[in-house]
Enzyme design. Structure first.
Site, PDB file in Angstrom:
ATOM      1  N   MET A  29       0.840  -1.203   0.000  1.00 54.54           N
ATOM      2  CA  MET A  29       0.000   0.000   0.000  1.00 54.54           C
ATOM      3  C   MET A  29       0.878   1.256   0.000  1.00 54.54           C
ATOM      4  O   MET A  29       0.413   2.348   0.344  1.00 54.54           O
ATOM      5  CB  MET A  29      -0.931   0.006   1.216  1.00 54.54           C
ATOM      6  CG  MET A  29      -1.926  -1.156   1.184  1.00 54.54           C
ATOM      7  SD  MET A  29      -3.428  -0.818   2.089  1.00 54.54           S
ATOM      8  CE  MET A  29      -2.791  -0.556   3.727  1.00 54.54           C
ATOM      9  N   GLY A  30       2.155   1.098  -0.335  1.00 50.90           N
ATOM     10  CA  GLY A  30       3.038   2.256  -0.390  1.00 50.90           C
ATOM     11  C   GLY A  30       3.498   2.682   0.991  1.00 50.90           C
ATOM     12  O   GLY A  30       3.445   1.900   1.941  1.00 50.90           O
ATOM     13  N   ALA A  31       3.981   3.961   1.099  1.00 54.54           N
ATOM     14  CA  ALA A  31       4.651   4.430   2.323  1.00 54.54           C
ATOM     15  C   ALA A  31       5.726   3.400   2.686  1.00 54.54           C
ATOM     16  O   ALA A  31       5.785   2.900   3.812  1.00 54.54           O
ATOM     17  CB  ALA A  31       3.663   4.656   3.461  1.00 54.54           C
ATOM     18  N   LEU A  32       6.535   3.086   1.695  1.00 56.78           N
ATOM     19  CA  LEU A  32       7.441   1.946   1.794  1.00 56.78           C
ATOM     20  C   LEU A  32       8.551   2.186   2.813  1.00 56.78           C
ATOM     21  O   LEU A  32       9.028   3.306   2.989  1.00 56.78           O
ATOM     22  CB  LEU A  32       8.040   1.649   0.412  1.00 56.78           C
ATOM     23  CG  LEU A  32       7.022   1.328  -0.688  1.00 56.78           C
ATOM     24  CD1 LEU A  32       7.736   1.030  -2.011  1.00 56.78           C
ATOM     25  CD2 LEU A  32       6.126   0.156  -0.292  1.00 56.78           C
ATOM     26  N   GLY A  35      10.981  -2.833   5.714  1.00 56.89           N
ATOM     27  CA  GLY A  35      10.251  -4.110   5.723  1.00 56.89           C
ATOM     28  C   GLY A  35       9.792  -4.484   4.325  1.00 56.89           C
ATOM     29  O   GLY A  35       9.932  -5.634   3.895  1.00 56.89           O
ATOM     30  N   HIS A  36       9.249  -3.496   3.607  1.00 58.15           N
ATOM     31  CA  HIS A  36       8.856  -3.741   2.216  1.00 58.15           C
ATOM     32  C   HIS A  36      10.094  -4.093   1.371  1.00 58.15           C
ATOM     33  O   HIS A  36      10.061  -5.005   0.540  1.00 58.15           O
ATOM     34  CB  HIS A  36       8.190  -2.505   1.618  1.00 58.15           C
ATOM     35  CG  HIS A  36       6.901  -2.103   2.283  1.00 58.15           C
ATOM     36  ND1 HIS A  36       6.784  -0.949   3.028  1.00 58.15           N
ATOM     37  CD2 HIS A  36       5.685  -2.691   2.313  1.00 58.15           C
ATOM     38  CE1 HIS A  36       5.542  -0.851   3.474  1.00 58.15           C
ATOM     39  NE2 HIS A  36       4.852  -1.881   3.065  1.00 58.15           N
ATOM     40  N   GLN A  60     -10.478  -2.430   2.035  1.00 62.91           N
ATOM     41  CA  GLN A  60     -10.013  -3.128   3.228  1.00 62.91           C
ATOM     42  C   GLN A  60      -9.983  -2.226   4.464  1.00 62.91           C
ATOM     43  O   GLN A  60      -9.562  -2.637   5.532  1.00 62.91           O
ATOM     44  CB  GLN A  60      -8.648  -3.775   2.995  1.00 62.91           C
ATOM     45  CG  GLN A  60      -7.490  -2.813   2.855  1.00 62.91           C
ATOM     46  CD  GLN A  60      -6.232  -3.541   2.410  1.00 62.91           C
ATOM     47  OE1 GLN A  60      -6.112  -3.974   1.271  1.00 62.91           O
ATOM     48  NE2 GLN A  60      -5.275  -3.712   3.327  1.00 62.91           N
ATOM     49  N   SER A 185       4.053   1.111   8.136  1.00 65.10           N
ATOM     50  CA  SER A 185       3.772   2.443   7.598  1.00 65.10           C
ATOM     51  C   SER A 185       3.041   3.291   8.633  1.00 65.10           C
ATOM     52  O   SER A 185       3.116   4.520   8.607  1.00 65.10           O
ATOM     53  CB  SER A 185       2.917   2.328   6.337  1.00 65.10           C
ATOM     54  OG  SER A 185       3.566   1.511   5.391  1.00 65.10           O
TER      55      SER A 185
HETATM   56  P1  AMP Z   1       1.365  -2.945   3.496  1.00 66.32           P
HETATM   57  O1  AMP Z   1       1.982  -1.906   2.595  1.00 66.32           O
HETATM   58  O2  AMP Z   1       1.357  -2.547   4.932  1.00 66.32           O
HETATM   59  O3  AMP Z   1       0.056  -3.464   2.991  1.00 66.32           O
HETATM   60  O4  AMP Z   1       2.358  -4.179   3.446  1.00 66.32           O
HETATM   61  C1  AMP Z   1       2.727  -4.766   2.227  1.00 66.32           C
HETATM   62  C2  AMP Z   1       3.478  -6.034   2.519  1.00 66.32           C
HETATM   63  O5  AMP Z   1       4.634  -5.732   3.283  1.00 66.32           O
HETATM   64  C3  AMP Z   1       2.653  -7.035   3.334  1.00 66.32           C
HETATM   65  O6  AMP Z   1       2.918  -8.351   2.872  1.00 66.32           O
HETATM   66  C4  AMP Z   1       3.188  -6.830   4.721  1.00 66.32           C
HETATM   67  O7  AMP Z   1       3.059  -7.964   5.550  1.00 66.32           O
HETATM   68  C5  AMP Z   1       4.656  -6.546   4.437  1.00 66.32           C
HETATM   69  N1  AMP Z   1       5.280  -5.854   5.562  1.00 66.32           N
HETATM   70  C6  AMP Z   1       4.870  -4.707   6.156  1.00 66.32           C
HETATM   71  N2  AMP Z   1       5.661  -4.424   7.214  1.00 66.32           N
HETATM   72  C7  AMP Z   1       6.586  -5.417   7.278  1.00 66.32           C
HETATM   73  C8  AMP Z   1       7.675  -5.710   8.173  1.00 66.32           C
HETATM   74  N3  AMP Z   1       7.973  -4.918   9.205  1.00 66.32           N
HETATM   75  N4  AMP Z   1       8.405  -6.819   7.939  1.00 66.32           N
HETATM   76  C9  AMP Z   1       8.103  -7.648   6.899  1.00 66.32           C
HETATM   77  N5  AMP Z   1       7.095  -7.428   6.042  1.00 66.32           N
HETATM   78  C10 AMP Z   1       6.343  -6.324   6.219  1.00 66.32           C
END
Ligand code: AMP
Length: 292
Positions: A29-32, A35-36, A60, A185
């Site tokens: 969902m960006g704001a990378l 972790g991303h 969602q 994020s």
């Molecule tokens: P999001 O942008 O929050 O929807 O996350 C996109 C992907 O990145 C999802 O598969 C999350 O589980 C993964 N993600 C987000 N934060 C972390 C993190 N701290 N460590 C590992 N994966 C992450």
């Protein structure tokens, strides 16, 4: 790096990559953050071509959640993707992902009515629906999901199996700040005081993990360790759960925990809802930082 906004252009670009390579798809969902980036790197290390989607999916989010103020940092996100060797980024609009009069919903039953599903009704329907759309246009691939959103990871695994999707789901380790806070994020919502108090989550998990490693197998003892830590840090518990790591069956009522158990936490720090987890009994424990 190619950046495309339409389904048509994205589908063609994926087909072109797949003519000679295998795609490592990372939906976001960006704001990378780092972790991303770790998911992108894992895709590259597996010899795949990293492809990323950036889309804040409205379906969602609940009516009182943070869809409108969710951080949107596209320029910086694209820089991070480029620096990680990403070859293709898909940044669709809502209208592109949800054609007018969209009426189809993907619902994964059995895994979605507890934990985050109980606190966020409809959340996993929105996730499963948008991820199935992404899989449909990306085509056969490996898809990388963070285990930070553990329930989401299991829901997507179940969806892929049930719907015979040509996708291999890879669950990746949680990436943490040096002090142990799981990267998210939403961490940028935290005030300096909240940022410190947020550590109560991983402290509780680390405490329970230590006790588990020393042989404790009573669910109530481990749950209490986490709950006490949340109280000490003035965090409001949403849930603290012990579940089977694959089927997510409840383990809270078990007399004795099995050798592997998911310990999952959601808590409010001020207005910000944070989640974290650990599979007790897995090899990940040494990577937990020295939080006390
Ligand atoms: P999001 O942008 O929050 O929807 O996350 C996109 C992907 O990145 C999802 O598969 C999350 O589980 C993964 N993600 C987000 N934060 C972390 C993190 N701290 N460590 C590992 N994966 C992450």
């Amino acid at each position: 790096m190619q950046v495309v906004e339409t389904v048509d252009a994205y589908r063609k670009a994926c087909d072109a990559i797949r003519a000679g390579h295998r795609i490592g798809f990372v939906p976001t969902m960006g704001a990378l953050h780092a972790g991303h980036a770790s998911l992108m790197r894992q895709a590259s290390r597996a010899g795949l071509v990293p492809v990323v989607s950036i889309f804040v999916n409205p379906t969602q989010f609940g009516p009182n959640e943070d869809f409108d103020r969710y951080p949107r940092t596209l320029d910086r996100d694209l820089e991070l993707c480029a620096s990680e060797g990403v070859q293709l980024v898909f940044t669709p609009t809502v209208a592109e992902m949800y054609p007018a009069h969209s009426r189809t919903l993907v619902k994964v039953s059995g895994l979605t009515d507890f934990m985050c599903g109980a606190s966020r009704p409809g959340h996993f329907d929105g996730v499963a629906t948008v991820v199935s759309k992404f899989f449909n246009v990306t085509g056969p691939c490996s898809a990388f999901f963070g285990r930070k959103d553990y329930q989401q990871y299991r829901v997507i695994c179940a969806m892929v199996t049930d719907l015979l999707m040509p996708v291999t789901v890879v669950g990746c380790p949680i990436w943490r700040e040096p002090d142990g806070l799981a990267m998210s994020s939403r961490n940028r919502y935290l005030s300096p005081d909240e940022r410190l108090r947020a550590l109560g989550i991983i402290r509780g998990i680390a405490d329970a993990e230590r006790v588990f490693r020393a042989g404790e197998r009573a669910p109530s003892v481990l749950l209490d360790r986490v709950k006490q830590s949340l109280v000490r840090s003035q965090l409001r518990e949403d849930y603290v759960a012990l579940r089977d790591p694959v089927e997510l069956a409840a383990l809270e009522g078990a007399e004795r925990l099995p050798e592997r158990a998911l310990l999952a936490v959601a808590a409010y720090c001020g207005h910000t809802r944070l989640i974290d987890n650990l599979v007790l009994g897995e090899e990940m424990a040494p990577t937990l930082p020295g939080v006390v």
